[in-house]
Design a protein around this motif. Structure first.
Motif, PDB file in Angstrom:
ATOM      1  N   ILE A  77      -6.639  -1.575  -6.731  1.00 37.47           N
ATOM      2  CA  ILE A  77      -7.885  -2.209  -6.300  1.00 37.47           C
ATOM      3  C   ILE A  77      -8.231  -3.376  -7.215  1.00 37.47           C
ATOM      4  O   ILE A  77      -8.598  -4.469  -6.756  1.00 37.47           O
ATOM      5  CB  ILE A  77      -9.032  -1.178  -6.263  1.00 37.47           C
ATOM      6  N   ARG A  78      -8.114  -3.171  -8.520  1.00 36.29           N
ATOM      7  CA  ARG A  78      -8.398  -4.246  -9.464  1.00 36.29           C
ATOM      8  C   ARG A  78      -7.420  -5.411  -9.276  1.00 36.29           C
ATOM      9  O   ARG A  78      -7.797  -6.577  -9.365  1.00 36.29           O
ATOM     10  CB  ARG A  78      -8.328  -3.710 -10.900  1.00 36.29           C
ATOM     11  N   LEU A  79      -6.161  -5.099  -9.015  1.00 33.77           N
ATOM     12  CA  LEU A  79      -5.156  -6.127  -8.796  1.00 33.77           C
ATOM     13  C   LEU A  79      -5.489  -6.980  -7.581  1.00 33.77           C
ATOM     14  O   LEU A  79      -5.246  -8.187  -7.559  1.00 33.77           O
ATOM     15  CB  LEU A  79      -3.776  -5.487  -8.620  1.00 33.77           C
ATOM     16  N   SER A  80      -6.094  -6.353  -6.563  1.00 35.90           N
ATOM     17  CA  SER A  80      -6.431  -7.076  -5.335  1.00 35.90           C
ATOM     18  C   SER A  80      -7.405  -8.218  -5.586  1.00 35.90           C
ATOM     19  O   SER A  80      -7.505  -9.146  -4.780  1.00 35.90           O
ATOM     20  CB  SER A  80      -7.030  -6.112  -4.300  1.00 35.90           C
ATOM     21  N   GLN A  81      -8.141  -8.147  -6.696  1.00 34.45           N
ATOM     22  CA  GLN A  81      -9.104  -9.193  -7.026  1.00 34.45           C
ATOM     23  C   GLN A  81      -8.469 -10.379  -7.736  1.00 34.45           C
ATOM     24  O   GLN A  81      -9.111 -11.412  -7.942  1.00 34.45           O
ATOM     25  CB  GLN A  81     -10.226  -8.615  -7.905  1.00 34.45           C
ATOM     26  N   ASP A  82      -7.204 -10.211  -8.138  1.00 39.52           N
ATOM     27  CA  ASP A  82      -6.557 -11.239  -8.964  1.00 39.52           C
ATOM     28  C   ASP A  82      -5.367 -11.918  -8.308  1.00 39.52           C
ATOM     29  O   ASP A  82      -4.914 -12.962  -8.773  1.00 39.52           O
ATOM     30  CB  ASP A  82      -6.102 -10.628 -10.295  1.00 39.52           C
ATOM     31  N   VAL A  83      -4.818 -11.326  -7.242  1.00 37.23           N
ATOM     32  CA  VAL A  83      -3.623 -11.899  -6.617  1.00 37.23           C
ATOM     33  C   VAL A  83      -3.842 -12.086  -5.116  1.00 37.23           C
ATOM     34  O   VAL A  83      -4.791 -11.547  -4.546  1.00 37.23           O
ATOM     35  CB  VAL A  83      -2.382 -10.998  -6.849  1.00 37.23           C
ATOM     36  N   GLY A  84      -2.946 -12.831  -4.480  1.00 38.74           N
ATOM     37  CA  GLY A  84      -3.021 -13.038  -3.050  1.00 38.74           C
ATOM     38  C   GLY A  84      -2.620 -11.798  -2.281  1.00 38.74           C
ATOM     39  O   GLY A  84      -2.088 -10.833  -2.847  1.00 38.74           O
ATOM     40  N   LEU A  85      -2.863 -11.819  -0.956  1.00 36.72           N
ATOM     41  CA  LEU A  85      -2.605 -10.655  -0.109  1.00 36.72           C
ATOM     42  C   LEU A  85      -1.142 -10.237  -0.146  1.00 36.72           C
ATOM     43  O   LEU A  85      -0.832  -9.051  -0.282  1.00 36.72           O
ATOM     44  CB  LEU A  85      -3.033 -10.956   1.328  1.00 36.72           C
ATOM     45  N   SER A  86      -0.244 -11.191  -0.006  1.00 35.17           N
ATOM     46  CA  SER A  86       1.185 -10.872   0.029  1.00 35.17           C
ATOM     47  C   SER A  86       1.635 -10.185  -1.256  1.00 35.17           C
ATOM     48  O   SER A  86       2.321  -9.152  -1.214  1.00 35.17           O
ATOM     49  CB  SER A  86       1.997 -12.148   0.254  1.00 35.17           C
ATOM     50  N   GLN A  87       1.222 -10.738  -2.395  1.00 37.12           N
ATOM     51  CA  GLN A  87       1.587 -10.138  -3.675  1.00 37.12           C
ATOM     52  C   GLN A  87       0.905  -8.787  -3.856  1.00 37.12           C
ATOM     53  O   GLN A  87       1.492  -7.849  -4.391  1.00 37.12           O
ATOM     54  CB  GLN A  87       1.213 -11.066  -4.834  1.00 37.12           C
ATOM     55  N   GLY A  88      -0.326  -8.684  -3.365  1.00 39.74           N
ATOM     56  CA  GLY A  88      -1.055  -7.426  -3.479  1.00 39.74           C
ATOM     57  C   GLY A  88      -0.367  -6.301  -2.722  1.00 39.74           C
ATOM     58  O   GLY A  88      -0.230  -5.182  -3.218  1.00 39.74           O
ATOM     59  N   ILE A  89       0.071  -6.592  -1.482  1.00 37.87           N
ATOM     60  CA  ILE A  89       0.762  -5.582  -0.675  1.00 37.87           C
ATOM     61  C   ILE A  89       2.088  -5.204  -1.323  1.00 37.87           C
ATOM     62  O   ILE A  89       2.475  -4.018  -1.364  1.00 37.87           O
ATOM     63  CB  ILE A  89       0.983  -6.101   0.754  1.00 37.87           C
ATOM     64  N   LYS A  90       2.792  -6.206  -1.837  1.00 37.39           N
ATOM     65  CA  LYS A  90       4.075  -5.944  -2.505  1.00 37.39           C
ATOM     66  C   LYS A  90       3.883  -5.025  -3.715  1.00 37.39           C
ATOM     67  O   LYS A  90       4.639  -4.063  -3.913  1.00 37.39           O
ATOM     68  CB  LYS A  90       4.699  -7.269  -2.940  1.00 37.39           C
TER      69      LYS A  90
END
Length: 249
Positions: A209-222
């Motif tokens: 969840i915290r990562l989702s605030q710092d990276v784009g959607l594609s990188q977040g899903i990966k």
């Protein structure tokens, strides 16, 4: 001591306890909070942060300390350093139980938590603009990520206070309780519920969840997918799936 730390099995409750100053955050106060958090028992699964006073969760940063600092002294002495972000860096789930004023640094402290449970007496706001300054503990970042740029701009630029019911409608808090007793009961029950889950799952979910605030959607899903796969190696996953399949049979 300005804080109290109590353990109930694998749940810790940190109580801010400087009622004479409405828990205004000074360097000494934050140092104690930092020490409490960094010394949590390893077996702790959930942390609750609350106040010992119904008047205030934390009423901002100590204004005298702000007044006494110049840009030069604040820069050279590293006023508001990484220790002030300690709550944001806790790896386990953190629940804020808020009653009374949560202003400025106190609001930022609550926003650093994963879940906020508030009583009807709770009041949130960033009055820093009225002092000719702005938030310095991440308020512009946490608030914008929570309510979006339009609402964040209004609240930060006007210094307007938000009551508990409006805070709920804006998505600033998760639950609104009628009073302080109900608030603490809700926070404690939620902590117990979370503590029963796999500690690996809850920690990695928080990380994702915290990562989702710092990276784009594609990188977040990966990244999420890799975290998902990593849980396949845990004993929690094996026990959980076996229990489900056996129950189904």
């Amino acid at each position: 001591m300005l804080t109290k730390l109590v353990y109930d099995k694998d749940i810790a409750t940190l109580t801010l306890d400087n009622p004479k100053k409405l828990n205004a955050l000074s360097s000494d106060f934050v140092e104690e909070i930092y020490e409490r958090i960094t010394s949590l028992k390893k077996e702790t699964k959930v942390l609750i942060i609350t106040s010992g006073s119904p008047k205030a969760f934390a009423a901002g940063v100590n204004v005298q300390e702000i007044h006494d600092n110049t840009y030069e002294s604040a820069y050279l002495n590293d006023f508001i350093n990484r220790k002030w972000e300690a709550v944001a860096n806790v790896k386990i789930p953190v629940i804020a139980a808020v009653s009374g004023y949560a202003l400025g640094g106190g609001f930022e402290l609550a926003l650093m938590c994963d879940v906020i449970v508030a009583s009807k007496s709770a009041v949130f706001g960033f009055p820093e603009v009225n002092l000719g300054i702005m938030p310095g503990m991440g308020g512009t970042q946490f608030l914008t990520r929570t309510v979006g740029t339009k609402i964040a701009s209004e609240l930060l630029m006007t210094g307007r206070f938000v009551g508990a019911e409006e805070a709920l409608s804006l998505g600033l808090i998760n639950y609104l309780a009628e009073n302080d007793s109900e608030m603490m009961l809700k926070a404690q029950n939620m902590a117990v519920e979370i503590s029963k889950k796999s500690i690996m799952s809850t920690r990695i979910i928080k990380e994702a969840i915290r990562l989702s605030q710092d990276v784009g959607l594609s990188q977040g899903i990966k990244s999420e997918r890799q975290m998902f796969r990593s849980l396949f190696s845990t004993s929690f996953k094996q026990k959980g799936t076996e229990a489900f399949l056996n129950k189904k049979k």
